[in-house]
Design an enzyme around this catalytic site. Sequence first.
Site, mmCIF file in Angstrom:
data_model
loop_
_atom_site.group_PDB
_atom_site.id
_atom_site.type_symbol
_atom_site.label_atom_id
_atom_site.label_comp_id
_atom_site.label_asym_id
_atom_site.label_seq_id
_atom_site.Cartn_x
_atom_site.Cartn_y
_atom_site.Cartn_z
ATOM 1 N N SER A 1 0.835 -1.211 0.000
ATOM 2 C CA SER A 1 0.000 0.000 0.000
ATOM 3 C C SER A 1 0.866 1.256 0.000
ATOM 4 O O SER A 1 0.491 2.277 -0.582
ATOM 5 C CB SER A 1 -0.983 -0.003 1.173
ATOM 6 N N ASN A 2 2.035 1.192 0.634
ATOM 7 C CA ASN A 2 2.947 2.342 0.549
ATOM 8 C C ASN A 2 3.493 2.501 -0.868
ATOM 9 O O ASN A 2 3.618 3.623 -1.359
ATOM 10 C CB ASN A 2 4.100 2.197 1.546
ATOM 11 N N ASN B 1 13.656 4.313 4.752
ATOM 12 C CA ASN B 1 12.716 3.301 5.247
ATOM 13 C C ASN B 1 11.561 3.969 5.962
ATOM 14 O O ASN B 1 11.715 5.031 6.572
ATOM 15 C CB ASN B 1 13.419 2.352 6.225
ATOM 16 N N HIS C 1 8.921 3.121 8.985
ATOM 17 C CA HIS C 1 8.786 2.170 10.092
ATOM 18 C C HIS C 1 7.565 2.527 10.930
ATOM 19 O O HIS C 1 7.401 3.681 11.346
ATOM 20 C CB HIS C 1 10.045 2.199 10.958
ATOM 21 N N SER D 1 7.555 6.538 11.520
ATOM 22 C CA SER D 1 8.792 7.287 11.333
ATOM 23 C C SER D 1 9.354 6.983 9.964
ATOM 24 O O SER D 1 9.323 5.833 9.516
ATOM 25 C CB SER D 1 9.849 6.864 12.373
ATOM 26 N N THR E 1 20.716 2.818 8.059
ATOM 27 C CA THR E 1 22.129 2.568 8.360
ATOM 28 C C THR E 1 22.220 1.108 8.798
ATOM 29 O O THR E 1 21.214 0.394 8.784
ATOM 30 C CB THR E 1 22.618 3.492 9.495
ATOM 31 N N GLU F 1 22.525 -0.128 11.712
ATOM 32 C CA GLU F 1 21.726 -0.445 12.901
ATOM 33 C C GLU F 1 20.240 -0.474 12.532
ATOM 34 O O GLU F 1 19.693 0.508 12.036
ATOM 35 C CB GLU F 1 21.956 0.603 13.999
ATOM 36 N N LEU F 2 19.599 -1.591 12.809
ATOM 37 C CA LEU F 2 18.207 -1.801 12.417
ATOM 38 C C LEU F 2 17.289 -0.725 13.003
ATOM 39 O O LEU F 2 17.225 -0.565 14.224
ATOM 40 C CB LEU F 2 17.773 -3.182 12.906
ATOM 41 N N ASP F 3 16.606 0.002 12.132
ATOM 42 C CA ASP F 3 15.702 1.086 12.534
ATOM 43 C C ASP F 3 16.405 2.130 13.396
ATOM 44 O O ASP F 3 15.761 2.844 14.166
ATOM 45 C CB ASP F 3 14.450 0.533 13.264
ATOM 46 N N GLU G 1 1.071 6.894 7.039
ATOM 47 C CA GLU G 1 2.207 6.475 6.219
ATOM 48 C C GLU G 1 2.047 6.946 4.777
ATOM 49 O O GLU G 1 2.991 7.409 4.145
ATOM 50 C CB GLU G 1 2.356 4.942 6.247
#
Length: 202
Positions: A12-13, A104, A106, A133, A138, A140-142, A171
């Site tokens: 949908s995004n 991304n 989230h 958000s 990067t 590091e995840l989220d 979103e």
Amino acid sequence: MKAVILISGNGSNLQSIIDNTDRIDLQISCVISNNKNAFGLKRAESSKLRTAIIDPELYNSKDAFDRELISIIEQHEVELIVLAGYMRVLTPLFVSHYFGKILNIHPSLLPKFPGLNTHQRAIDASETAHGVSVHFVTEELDGGPIINQESVIIDNSDTEESLSMKVLKKEHVIYPKVIHWYTQGRLKLIDNFNATLDGKMI
Ligand code: NHR
Ligand code: GAR
């Protein structure tokens, strides 16, 4: 600006981005999925977009999978990679190759609730606010710099389902907006913890 969109599911995004491509100066060169059954692939085909499927079962490591992903993306000379419900963690190899070019979305108010099952976790934690958000990706995840957020109120009657619907509505507005900032050259990733909008730290 040319981009590839990575998806794993409903898309949908992806649809909200497709519906806004002209307004946000975006050209979608390819939609890539790690899941051959993703409904988002059908959406892409309906809009006559090129698609690619990478089946994780055919690769014996995450690095091998991401090398194939890179080789497909390299065919399109894109300046931006958009994760839109993409459910596989990207390797350091991939992230360093496209440093500053990956966005991304989230479904939580980061730094709260990185990772999976964010809506249920927010309800279980008796949060009264939740949201979405958009951040630079990067290693590091989220954990990359947050670019923009929108919040929603959690009511007593909310379920994981009703809450996810409220967040998805936000979103579909916030992602095209932030992508437009990027295509206009207004967003820059400085390092793993800092980004700028119009030259100012965010
Ligand atoms: N990769 C990196 N390096 N950094 C990020 O910030 C990333 C990323 C890849 C995807 C999206 C993210 C989200 O918004 C995202 C951000 C997948 C998982 C996960 O645990 C977690 C967060 C996100 C995406 N995936 C499992 C895995 O082992 C698989 C889960 C499944 O298939 O259902 O890859 O939430
Ligand atoms: C969205 O809520 C998105 O924020 C979230 O999955 C949903 C995808 O919906 N992303 C993640 O959880 C990433 N791990 P969509 O396929 O309809 O765009």
